[in-house]
Design a protein around this motif. Structure first.
Motif, PDB file in Angstrom:
ATOM      1  N   VAL A  33      37.705  66.048   7.402  1.00  8.94           N
ATOM      2  CA  VAL A  33      36.268  66.322   7.426  1.00  8.94           C
ATOM      3  C   VAL A  33      35.522  64.991   7.574  1.00  8.94           C
ATOM      4  O   VAL A  33      35.837  64.026   6.872  1.00  8.94           O
ATOM      5  CB  VAL A  33      35.812  67.052   6.131  1.00  8.94           C
ATOM      6  N   CYS A  34      34.576  64.955   8.508  1.00  2.86           N
ATOM      7  CA  CYS A  34      33.780  63.739   8.689  1.00  2.86           C
ATOM      8  C   CYS A  34      32.948  63.503   7.435  1.00  2.86           C
ATOM      9  O   CYS A  34      32.184  64.374   7.020  1.00  2.86           O
ATOM     10  CB  CYS A  34      32.828  63.870   9.872  1.00  2.86           C
ATOM     11  N   GLY A  35      33.105  62.332   6.860  1.00  4.39           N
ATOM     12  CA  GLY A  35      32.383  62.016   5.625  1.00  4.39           C
ATOM     13  C   GLY A  35      31.021  61.404   5.913  1.00  4.39           C
ATOM     14  O   GLY A  35      30.595  61.309   7.065  1.00  4.39           O
ATOM     15  N   GLU A 228      36.401  55.735  14.794  1.00  3.76           N
ATOM     16  CA  GLU A 228      36.870  55.641  13.409  1.00  3.76           C
ATOM     17  C   GLU A 228      37.578  56.924  12.998  1.00  3.76           C
ATOM     18  O   GLU A 228      38.668  56.901  12.438  1.00  3.76           O
ATOM     19  CB  GLU A 228      35.675  55.490  12.455  1.00  3.76           C
ATOM     20  N   CYS A 229      36.915  58.043  13.264  1.00  7.12           N
ATOM     21  CA  CYS A 229      37.471  59.318  12.802  1.00  7.12           C
ATOM     22  C   CYS A 229      38.790  59.611  13.520  1.00  7.12           C
ATOM     23  O   CYS A 229      39.717  60.141  12.911  1.00  7.12           O
ATOM     24  CB  CYS A 229      36.456  60.442  13.000  1.00  7.12           C
ATOM     25  N   SER A 230      38.860  59.260  14.816  1.00  6.12           N
ATOM     26  CA  SER A 230      40.117  59.480  15.541  1.00  6.12           C
ATOM     27  C   SER A 230      41.238  58.638  14.926  1.00  6.12           C
ATOM     28  O   SER A 230      42.353  59.127  14.711  1.00  6.12           O
ATOM     29  CB  SER A 230      39.964  59.093  17.019  1.00  6.12           C
ATOM     30  N   PRO A 253      27.718  64.135  20.389  1.00 11.02           N
ATOM     31  CA  PRO A 253      28.921  63.709  21.102  1.00 11.02           C
ATOM     32  C   PRO A 253      30.130  63.434  20.198  1.00 11.02           C
ATOM     33  O   PRO A 253      31.244  63.305  20.693  1.00 11.02           O
ATOM     34  CB  PRO A 253      28.466  62.393  21.736  1.00 11.02           C
ATOM     35  N   HIS A 254      29.905  63.341  18.858  1.00  9.53           N
ATOM     36  CA  HIS A 254      30.960  62.796  17.984  1.00  9.53           C
ATOM     37  C   HIS A 254      32.318  63.495  18.148  1.00  9.53           C
ATOM     38  O   HIS A 254      33.325  62.860  18.430  1.00  9.53           O
ATOM     39  CB  HIS A 254      30.465  62.861  16.540  1.00  9.53           C
ATOM     40  N   HIS A 255      32.334  64.808  17.975  1.00 15.34           N
ATOM     41  CA  HIS A 255      33.634  65.493  18.016  1.00 15.34           C
ATOM     42  C   HIS A 255      34.177  65.628  19.440  1.00 15.34           C
ATOM     43  O   HIS A 255      35.398  65.613  19.648  1.00 15.34           O
ATOM     44  CB  HIS A 255      33.513  66.866  17.333  1.00 15.34           C
ATOM     45  N   CYS A 257      33.891  63.407  21.643  1.00 11.16           N
ATOM     46  CA  CYS A 257      34.510  62.100  21.895  1.00 11.16           C
ATOM     47  C   CYS A 257      35.828  61.958  21.144  1.00 11.16           C
ATOM     48  O   CYS A 257      36.778  61.339  21.639  1.00 11.16           O
ATOM     49  CB  CYS A 257      33.560  60.972  21.502  1.00 11.16           C
ATOM     50  N   GLU A 258      35.901  62.551  19.949  1.00  8.28           N
ATOM     51  CA  GLU A 258      37.167  62.499  19.196  1.00  8.28           C
ATOM     52  C   GLU A 258      38.287  63.205  19.977  1.00  8.28           C
ATOM     53  O   GLU A 258      39.419  62.734  20.023  1.00  8.28           O
ATOM     54  CB  GLU A 258      37.017  63.161  17.824  1.00  8.28           C
ATOM     55  N   ILE A 259      37.950  64.351  20.574  1.00  9.50           N
ATOM     56  CA  ILE A 259      38.961  65.072  21.364  1.00  9.50           C
ATOM     57  C   ILE A 259      39.407  64.190  22.528  1.00  9.50           C
ATOM     58  O   ILE A 259      40.617  64.028  22.789  1.00  9.50           O
ATOM     59  CB  ILE A 259      38.407  66.420  21.908  1.00  9.50           C
TER      60      ILE A 259
HETATM   61 ZN    ZN Z   1      33.719  61.933  12.190  1.00 11.04          ZN
END
Ligand code: ZN
Ligand code: AMP
Length: 488
Positions: A33-35, A228-230, A253-255, A257-259
């Motif tokens: 979970v993104c904090g 960071e999350c990736s 865009p955050h998630h 971009c993570e994908i």
């Molecule tokens: Zn995140």
């Protein structure tokens, strides 16, 4: 494993539908979970998202899964515009307050933990910080470059979105089309080092006055927020893991971009089930720090605010949140929180009454059906409001047994007590109410005030003052009136 675990369905934002949940490894769940970005106090909206995923974590655990729950702390790289431009949110706050960035991080991480604790949210199993994982982030960028999806420019590194999109659909999570994204992206000043405006930063070159920076193969700089999350989810949960959660506003865009980053570095889409919580609104608008349309939890708990007449217990606020599905918006109003308080009291009173019901040789209802209804609500994409409604069916039954209008056997009473406690306390996370704390304190206070009364009767003012001042230091005010002494 609980036999109900096989029937859990989850709304997967990536597929746009509810699907039966099947973890990659039987019996285990990886949950990321993104904090928070720790540059300010968390507001009630942020809390809603974290409480929703706390409920998800709790239910998965209740079903018997061994969950590794990772929730990060973003302490660098989240820029003011939520993309590639502007100051780092934490550096900015540090500059304004004339503090070290890490003092800002410490102050607001402590606040976040305190608030989560007050809401009875369980701590994650791992809580990694972005600044603690710079090496992992650099390694991921190197892999993305090596696979041909990233390029260096003036000491910064960017993700090549159009190259990626040749074989992978960029925009699949948020339902956006790359042509629309391209035509909607303006070329901003300072973005000229990108090959295309849609490209996003993996690493940014730091100017000499920039405080939070690290050496890298591309020069001194700092990581991009999405990266960071990736890096942290991959490190602790693997290239592919089960569930990734966050607020709806992080989808793009955050998630997205993570994908892209996960796929570009490992060749696999990183997440099986994407879950997004909806927004808490105030006056019909998203609760948000930047617009000033927000309430802080402690303003509600202490009653020190201009919008409510009285304080509310954290458990009442949590119950209020559980009365809406995590994918629906929820509007915070005085009437709604007051209604939640009444409902919560009805629930806790019925649970107390359940312990001391008169027992019979037959039950007038099938208690198993209540239990099944609790599971079917939660198995339907964690439908907490339906669970609450079903718990209130059981409350009605308990109250009629209490009134002598229905009957329950000892075995059914045991079953109902065990299951209601499991769902109310373990799953919904509604633990100690305010009155539970007072209940323990009350007899102690009776004793202390008796001793003070005795001292006063003996004209032992030293002792009586010592007791009053000691209580005042502990935040308890004693008031003497004609009809007795009260405290609060
Ligand atoms: Zn995140
Ligand atoms: P941030 O600290 O800005 O990165 O946000 C932390 C989390 O709070 C993210 O998952 C956001 O999606 C979530 N969030 C922000 N505003 C709201 C809101 N009004 N309602 C629910 N969640 C929110």
């Amino acid at each position: 494993m609980n036999s109900h675990a096989k029937k859990l369905s989850i709304y997967n934002s990536l597929k746009g539908e509810k699907v039966i949940f099947k973890p990659l490894k039987d019996g285990f769940v990886g949950l990321y979970v993104c904090g928070p970005t720790v540059y300010s106090n968390v507001h009630l909206g942020n809390c809603r998202t974290f409480i929703s995923f706390d409920m998800v974590y709790r239910y998965l655990t209740h079903l018997g899964y061994k969950v590794r729950y990772v929730r990060n702390i973003t302490d660098v790289g989240h820029l003011v515009d939520d993309a590639d431009e502007g100051e780092d949110k934490i550096s900015k706050k540090a500059r304004l307050e004339q503090l070290e960035p890490m003092e800002i991080v410490q102050q607001y991480s402590l606040d976040f933990h305190k608030v989560m604790n007050e809401f009875n949210a369980l701590p994650p199993n791992i809580e990694p910080t972005a600044t603690g994982h710079i090496i992992e982030q650099i390694e991921m960028i190197q892999a993305i470059i090596a696979n041909g999806f990233g390029y260096e420019s003036n000491g910064s590194v960017y993700f090549d979105v159009e190259k990626y999109n040749e074989n992978h659909p960029y925009g699949e999570l948020s339902g956006r089309k790359i042509e629309d994204l391209i035509s909607n992206t303006r070329t901003l000043d300072g973005q000229s080092e990108k090959r295309a405006p849609l490209d996003f930063a993996l690493w940014k070159n730091a100017s000499s006055e920039h405080i939070m920076k690290w050496p890298s193969p591309w020069g001194v700089g700092f990581p991009g927020w999405h990266l960071e999350c990736s890096a942290m989810s991959t490190k602790y949960l693997g290239d592919e893991f089960d569930i990734h959660g966050g607020g709806m506003d992080l989808k793009f865009p955050h998630h997205e971009c993570e994908i892209a980053q996960g796929t570009a570095s490992n060749g696999k889409s990183p997440v099986q089930y994407w879950m997004h919580g909806n927004m808490l609104t105030l006056n019909g608008q998203k609760m948000s720090k930047s617009t000033g349309n927000s309430i802080l939890p402690h303003e509600l708990f202490s009653g020190e605010n201009t919008f409510m007449e009285k304080p509310f217990d954290p458990m009442v606020v949590r119950f209020f949140m559980m009365q809406a599905h995590y994918r629906s918006t929820l509007d915070f109003t005085s009437a709604a929180i007051s209604a939640a308080e009444k409902g919560y009291l009805r629930l806790t009173e019925a649970m107390k009454a359940l312990e001391t019901l008169n027992l019979s040789s037959v039950s007038s209802v099938n208690v198993n059906e209540f239990v099944e209804s609790f599971y079917s609500a939660m198995n339907d994409d964690f439908n907490a409001p339906i669970l609450v409604a079903n718990l209130f069916e059981a409350v009605k039954f308990i109250n009629s047994v209490n009134d002598g209008k229905a009957t329950i056997t000892a075995a059914d009473q045991q079953l109902l007590q065990t299951e209601m406690t499991a769902f109310v306390v373990d799953v919904l996370g509604l633990a100690q109410s305010a009155s539970a704390g007072e209940d323990k304190l009350s007899p102690v206070m009776d004793l202390v005030l008796d001793l003070r009364q005795e001292a006063r009767a003996n004209k032992d003012w030293t002792t009586s003052d010592k007791i009053r001042d000691g209580l005042a230091n502990a935040g308890i005010t004693v008031k003497d009136a004609k009809d007795g002494t009260t405290w609060n």
